[in-house]
Design an enzyme around this catalytic site. Sequence first.
Site, mmCIF file in Angstrom:
data_model
loop_
_atom_site.group_PDB
_atom_site.id
_atom_site.type_symbol
_atom_site.label_atom_id
_atom_site.label_comp_id
_atom_site.label_asym_id
_atom_site.label_seq_id
_atom_site.Cartn_x
_atom_site.Cartn_y
_atom_site.Cartn_z
ATOM 1 N N HIS B 331 0.923 -1.195 -0.005
ATOM 2 C CA HIS B 331 0.087 -0.085 0.065
ATOM 3 C C HIS B 331 0.922 1.285 0.123
ATOM 4 O O HIS B 331 2.162 1.035 0.481
ATOM 5 C CB HIS B 331 -0.937 0.069 0.970
ATOM 6 C CG HIS B 331 -0.463 0.160 2.669
ATOM 7 N ND1 HIS B 331 -0.337 1.123 3.319
ATOM 8 C CD2 HIS B 331 0.223 -0.753 3.348
ATOM 9 C CE1 HIS B 331 0.087 1.141 4.398
ATOM 10 N NE2 HIS B 331 0.269 -0.251 4.570
ATOM 11 N N GLU B 379 -5.056 1.240 2.413
ATOM 12 C CA GLU B 379 -5.096 0.005 3.138
ATOM 13 C C GLU B 379 -5.060 0.677 4.556
ATOM 14 O O GLU B 379 -5.809 -0.499 5.285
ATOM 15 C CB GLU B 379 -3.554 -0.499 2.861
ATOM 16 C CG GLU B 379 -3.205 -1.865 3.734
ATOM 17 C CD GLU B 379 -2.655 -1.934 5.095
ATOM 18 O OE1 GLU B 379 -2.450 -2.873 5.318
ATOM 19 O OE2 GLU B 379 -2.501 -0.845 5.530
ATOM 20 N N GLU B 391 -12.048 -7.433 -6.119
ATOM 21 C CA GLU B 391 -13.572 -7.478 -6.561
ATOM 22 C C GLU B 391 -13.673 -7.176 -7.962
ATOM 23 O O GLU B 391 -14.674 -7.943 -8.670
ATOM 24 C CB GLU B 391 -14.475 -6.712 -5.651
ATOM 25 C CG GLU B 391 -14.577 -6.937 -4.330
ATOM 26 C CD GLU B 391 -15.200 -6.363 -3.372
ATOM 27 O OE1 GLU B 391 -15.555 -6.619 -2.220
ATOM 28 O OE2 GLU B 391 -14.969 -4.758 -3.633
ATOM 29 N N ASP B 408 4.635 -4.785 2.879
ATOM 30 C CA ASP B 408 4.202 -3.726 3.467
ATOM 31 C C ASP B 408 5.457 -3.116 4.133
ATOM 32 O O ASP B 408 6.479 -2.657 3.537
ATOM 33 C CB ASP B 408 3.304 -4.239 4.387
ATOM 34 C CG ASP B 408 2.379 -3.175 4.787
ATOM 35 O OD1 ASP B 408 2.950 -1.903 4.849
ATOM 36 O OD2 ASP B 408 1.246 -3.212 5.387
#
Lengths: 703, 703
Positions: B331, B379, B391, B408
Amino acid sequence: MQWVKLLGGLVGAAALLGLGIILGHFAIPKGAEPPAPSVSFAQDLDLEILETVMGQLDASRIRENLRELSREPHLASSPRDEALVQLLLQRWRDPQSGLDSAEASAYEVLLSFPSQEQPNRVAIVGPTGDILFSCRQSEENLTGEQGGPDVVPPYAAYAPSGTPQAVNAAKFKVAGVLVYTDPADINDGRSLPNETFPHSWHLPPSGVERGSYYEYFGDPLTPYLPANPSSFRLDPDTVSGFPPIPIQPIGFQDAKVLLCNLQGNSAPDAWQGALGCDYKLGPGFHPDSVFTGSQVNVSVYNRLELRNSSNVLGFIRGAVEPDRYVLYGNHRDSWVHGAVDPSSGTAVLLELSRVLGTLLKKGTWRPRRSVVFASWGAEEFGLIGSTEFTEEFFSKLQERTVAYINVDISVFANATLRAQGTPPVQSVVFSAAKQIPSPGPGSLSIYDNWIRYFNRSSPVYGLVPSLGSLGAGSDYAPFIHFLGISSMDIAYTYDRSKTSARIYPTYHTAFDTFGYVDKFVDPGFRSHQAVAQMAGSVLLRLSDSLFLPLNVSDYTETLQSFLQAAQQYFGALLEQHSISLGPLVTAVEKFEEAAAALSQHISVLQKDTLDPLQVRMLNDQLMLLERTFLNPRAFPEERYYSHVLWAPRTGSVATFPGLANAYFRAMKAGAGSAAWAEVHRQLSIVVAALEGAAATLRPVVNL
Amino acid sequence: MQWVKLLGGLVGAAALLGLGIILGHFAIPKGAEPPAPSVSFAQDLDLEILETVMGQLDASRIRENLRELSREPHLASSPRDEALVQLLLQRWRDPQSGLDSAEASAYEVLLSFPSQEQPNRVAIVGPTGDILFSCRQSEENLTGEQGGPDVVPPYAAYAPSGTPQAVNAAKFKVAGVLVYTDPADINDGRSLPNETFPHSWHLPPSGVERGSYYEYFGDPLTPYLPANPSSFRLDPDTVSGFPPIPIQPIGFQDAKVLLCNLQGNSAPDAWQGALGCDYKLGPGFHPDSVFTGSQVNVSVYNRLELRNSSNVLGFIRGAVEPDRYVLYGNHRDSWVHGAVDPSSGTAVLLELSRVLGTLLKKGTWRPRRSVVFASWGAEEFGLIGSTEFTEEFFSKLQERTVAYINVDISVFANATLRAQGTPPVQSVVFSAAKQIPSPGPGSLSIYDNWIRYFNRSSPVYGLVPSLGSLGAGSDYAPFIHFLGISSMDIAYTYDRSKTSARIYPTYHTAFDTFGYVDKFVDPGFRSHQAVAQMAGSVLLRLSDSLFLPLNVSDYTETLQSFLQAAQQYFGALLEQHSISLGPLVTAVEKFEEAAAALSQHISVLQKDTLDPLQVRMLNDQLMLLERTFLNPRAFPEERYYSHVLWAPRTGSVATFPGLANAYFRAMKAGAGSAAWAEVHRQLSIVVAALEGAAATLRPVVNL
């Protein structure tokens, strides 16, 4: 398919309670290593092999298959059903004409049978308890084949036992249901013994249509789980989807006695039939009738039983892409002899596998992709064998299956091809149909004959034969709805100008015998042969073509027509609720664009310069398109149905089912209802599916 | 990750209501076409290229990246966050060192921010309404970086607004929650200004940990749908998963004032901390305290806002299998400057993409498979950017993604590698770790260093480093749990013998700055470089190896240990309820056998005699294994969680989560309960998944 007219409502002081029509939720219609040729990545459909196969599919062998398959009743899980499992294994393991391998495997599933000790019974009982009339408990033995011990008496599978006979509580509190098939619906009005089988193809007066009355499909005790012996099973007492009250089917001969003696108002015109009297609604018998003051007593003694039911699978290993499967299947179980349903399909299956097996064993041919033949068990009880198979091998099938071809009843009648399927199979069905001669007189192709009976005007192609859509009437249902595999169902069928029969008249009765087929349905078996050629050609094109003959662009017409219907019928009210169809328009456009570009891209590729992985990638895009329409969370209340374009739809607007169902629910709920939020949600679900589908069709290197 | 101690229960006559520990449901821890080389189907990992990449990953460039990335606060959707989107695009589109293409795309998502006009406030209010004490509304400006207008004041995202201050109704009727981080948990007990940042890496007394308090992940208004502007959105007032009451985080300096003046019984030992007093439970302030009779007033003015949040994607087209994607992401958004979380990961991402992009643009290298780099938005609010992406491209990603690599927070501390992932990635992580030198003194490999800190005894391999399992603490969650894509998370971390800090002390505070990293976390950036090398090596092995370096056999150990735990802890009681683990034993055996046979088969293949489709088929089996464990109907109440082995698990028994959760529910419900049926059903679900997985690993021509 349960296309049955119900002589419904039983029971009560004098009480026939109602008259109704039940349309079943789904219809159960009717429906050793050889030498290997050298492998080439570019292996493509061989038109000579195709011609050879077409030429070798033999009508008389299909006839002999049918004679053997339908020699005895072979109800699911019966000894004869198991004997046919062995027959299939023997054929598919034959050293000269068998496949690479074949296996049978059983599931332990919940079936429903009438009691042998206590036959189901329907009687008119006088006020003093004396029996004034009894319905037949079996069909008349007209051909010597209806009397055997293996002919299961007429019953309604999964209807609970019970003996309703009482004052009925209220007009619509039906306590039991009688079902019969009216001569108006099944016999074009004929009802006399000398105008019905064995004198014609019409249903004799004693004929009774059996069927399953379970609402869903698959083994009722193990939804979403394979019905292995150790699987968790629901308590049968709490299973949903079984009828709540006793049901018994009877013949129209007996129905006439009950129906023509009723009193009360006349039934609506649409409910009138060909029994030769004015149908009344009751309640009670007419005062002039000998039954006045009597009750109807229905005694149902059906029993649920856990039984082993087998699927048989036969396998031909693909030479180039063994991990791509073309599936071809039919069920094996029948209600009685099942000559039409399903043995006309199984006879074709066996002939096609013989011809292909022979080429295989000779070393003349091996398909590019693997071919799987399947003989499903217990379809008549609710597509059970096929559904359990899809549950057991969900991942494997979903990853690798190119398409599923279903040939259940292969010949309903002799007039024309009838094909159902999802849009991507239209092109391969058309290609096959154009190259096979129609079995009737004249020199038309199956395609040219077909277009005379069923056609539509396509915005893209002009006048074309009409490919029907798939419901849940046969074993294709779990493949298309649960797994998202492009599927089709192929048969020969009626000239609708000649008969309005709902289905062939002896459907699910003890009169569906070899003699019936041989004499009335397809004398000479040319229609059987034509279906074998159609199915064989489609199968070979799918298994052998370098590029899969699945035309993803043909989904665009469906989407456009669904969209137009939504705009036309729903648009105004949706707008009132601030729901815009704009995103759907955009999504359909995106799909159209991506599909057209992919089809165009494939069409201009030079086959000889392709590398094998390029072909594989493009084929994966074609194969997996249907999968992209699956959303297992879209319709949680609809068991197995996950395909956002083909889930069950209420209402008459042919459009996106989730949108339509939510729309009509919201209409009922009225303005301001939270049900409009669900309409918007369903719209977003289908938009997301279409956008996701378009994304899979674009070049794989696009972000 | 919300590892926070709550100074909870507010409000009431004199009322601090409770003291508790909330463990968050999921932790948000902290953490132009170049010349093409000629294509060969057999293209395999090139060890020289691998060496080149390892050698070119430059610590000082990572440092410069970090300096730029963390120069300003870049809260999700803020102008600086959008400026970093442009920075990423510029880097990835660089003609000399960029990728093939790069795009940014925004979702419209629901975020939560404190009001600028009405700052959140925590105060002690005397009986007459005068304010006796106020908590800080911002952190102390210790380095000149804490005072800027873009430093978001401490708040609890998605906690509702409200101003609780009243007599509390009952002991456990908490009306508001204060959260603070105790020096015992975060600072190894240190709490004085001169022993904390900027004098050490410890958290200053005014430091406050921000965080999201939303229970699920993804955009709260569009579960399962991409948050496009036109998507259906839930009514924010009816969304589940938001905290029901106001929450405000404070520093331990302020917490000390509140906590050390409480009266009542002592809190349990485990709740005591390092604030220098005995922690009491309340209710109310101690009579000796100046606050006696006072109330605590909490004013929260958080606001929900629909905001555009961008993902940035960078793409390298695969030379041989462009439709196979290796994903690598982190992120981009931070709470404040986010030097550690997440910029330490983004700095590594940019350096790795620079090195690979340079080779690509020079024409020296093009991967066998496609590589996708991702910079996720939002995030910190709940993995929003990555979840919306999964999605939107559900089908495409599920069909084609080989693995997802998440980096991350790249460096928590300097001691050792820490890797989490599903079992198939263990082997590739080990292979990489064995060939990269450990950044510390001495000549150990990362692997040999790692095994000294985290290890376990493997029945198959003996002593090996311990690969952790994946929770939902970062953007890998939607990939593993929702899509079933093999995933991993890689970082450098602590020597646990030297610190018991829950996480690096300035986590989610305004003190997580470039200077903090440069001086205390990783001076010299050697650990950053090591993580870049690890991630780069894993990525190259996944993108370039002829056979995917995913060892499916390594799932067997997990399954065996889950099985043994189930037998040991659940076996007896299950037997009492007539639930046999026998089918699970069999299923694990079948999996083991099929996985071992496939691994063995691949290991003996002669690479030079292989045809491209054979390789592709085997790789598909390896790639898709993780997908076979998905069952979207297994845990309908657990949003997105579909992986039957890694769904959230209650209880301490490390076993199959569905089985464990149902077991503990049934235990609570007692004998004879219908809850035992659900235990059996969950057992059958995992058995079916394992049998289905085994079926996909067997030779593709097996029936």
